[in-house]
Design an enzyme around this catalytic site. Structure first.
Site: not given
Length: 319
Positions: A132, A140, A260
């Site tokens: 979240g 962003t 990531e």
């Protein structure tokens, strides 16, 4: 170009290849052909069976240290797992977040938190899939988020909203970024944000005297990505859900973004391999004017260019 062409014949060697992992992932993916994914897309359903197969094989616990029940593999191995999933025509988007979200827990979580959650994540008893962060008013611009967490004794009370929170309906745990100190009260705008590991099983539902306060609303999108928006209405969580130090959450999530990006890039390389293979097969099988269209340079050159670009990207990701 002919039917004997195969990408494996011209692949670029990039150090340790984890060939055993690649072959194992391919075998798993072979059980989930295109028909499986098309059915899910039509029904907007979650690939529960696929995620379970990866979990049972230990791949979703690849980055969890062995002392917590995981495989203790390096990031390179994790990227190979995701790359092969996509190169096989499957989609790791339903579960890839678990690999990079847990970086925050691994690096900044307390030993008690690691002992409580990591072994059960490794076995699949718990899923850590929801992250979240994004909000409808800040997009962003993470530093402008408005979800707030206020300390109240041994608890935090959270109010706010998140959007584009994928897999929230299919996750047991959520990594949640919220503001614990008003922006105007911090010396640097990067301070005052904190990370919490929320046990969603205890809080999903309408607010009541017993607690609760998290509501999940699915968002219909062009692609089936299990995306939702999440609302927090006086949601109470224990103070022990805080990861690391209060106010340091922004730097915590930044430290995990490299992993990531690498893992998502590996998926994109897998996608490229799959699409190039499909293009080669079609160009070899499609006949026009008595011969395969793959014999025409106008077809060969674009495919060759895509393959060269894919190899360049692969070198960047793995090195």
């Amino acid at each position: 170009m002919n039917s004997n062409n195969n990408l494996d014949h011209v692949s670029v060697s990039l150090g340790e290849d984890y060939s055993d992992i690649r072959e194992s992932v391919r075998r798993i993916c072979a059980g989930f052909p295109g028909e499986y994914w098309r059915h899910l897309e039509e029904k907007l359903e979650y690939p529960t069976e696929f995620v379970k197969a990866l979990t049972d094989a230990g791949y979703l616990g690849a980055l969890i240290p062995e002392e917590y029940g995981g495989a203790g593999l390096p990031l390179r191995a994790a990227s190979v797992i995701l790359e092969e999933i996509h190169a096989s025509g499957c989609n790791a988007g339903a579960c890839h977040a678990q690999m990079y979200i847990m970086n925050t827990l691994l690096k900044y979580g307390s030993e008690e938190q690691k002992q409580e959650y990591l072994p059960r994540i490794a076995t699949g008893e718990l899923r850590l899939q929801a992250f979240g962060v994004s909000e409808p008013t800040s997009g962003t611009d993470t530093l402008s988020l408005r979800t707030v967490a206020v300390r109240d004794g041994d608890e935090y009370v959270i109010n706010g909203q998140k959007i584009w929170t994928s897999r929230a309906e299919y996750s047991d745990l959520m990594m949640l970024l919220a503001r614990t100190t008003p922006r105007e009260d911090v010396a640097s705008k990067t301070e005052g944000l904190s990370i919490f590991l929320v046990d969603m099983r205890k809080v999903v539902g309408p607010k009541s005297e017993a607690g609760g306060g998290m509501m999940i609303k699915p968002i219909r999108t062009m692609m089936n990505h299990s995306t939702t928006e999440v609302f927090f209405d006086d949601m109470r969580i224990p103070a022990s859900a805080l990861i690391g130090e209060e106010g340091k959450g922004f730097r915590y999530i930044l430290s995990g973004m490299n992993a990531e990006r690498i893992l998502i890039a590996a998926e994109c390389i897998g996608d490229a391999k799959w699409f190039i293979k499909k293009a080669i097969d079609y160009a070899s099988e499609r006949n026009v004017f008595g011969r395969a269209i793959g014999q025409n340079q106008g077809v060969q050159f674009p495919i060759a260019r895509c393959y060269a670009q894919m190899c360049a990207a692969e070198l960047m990701v793995h090195h």
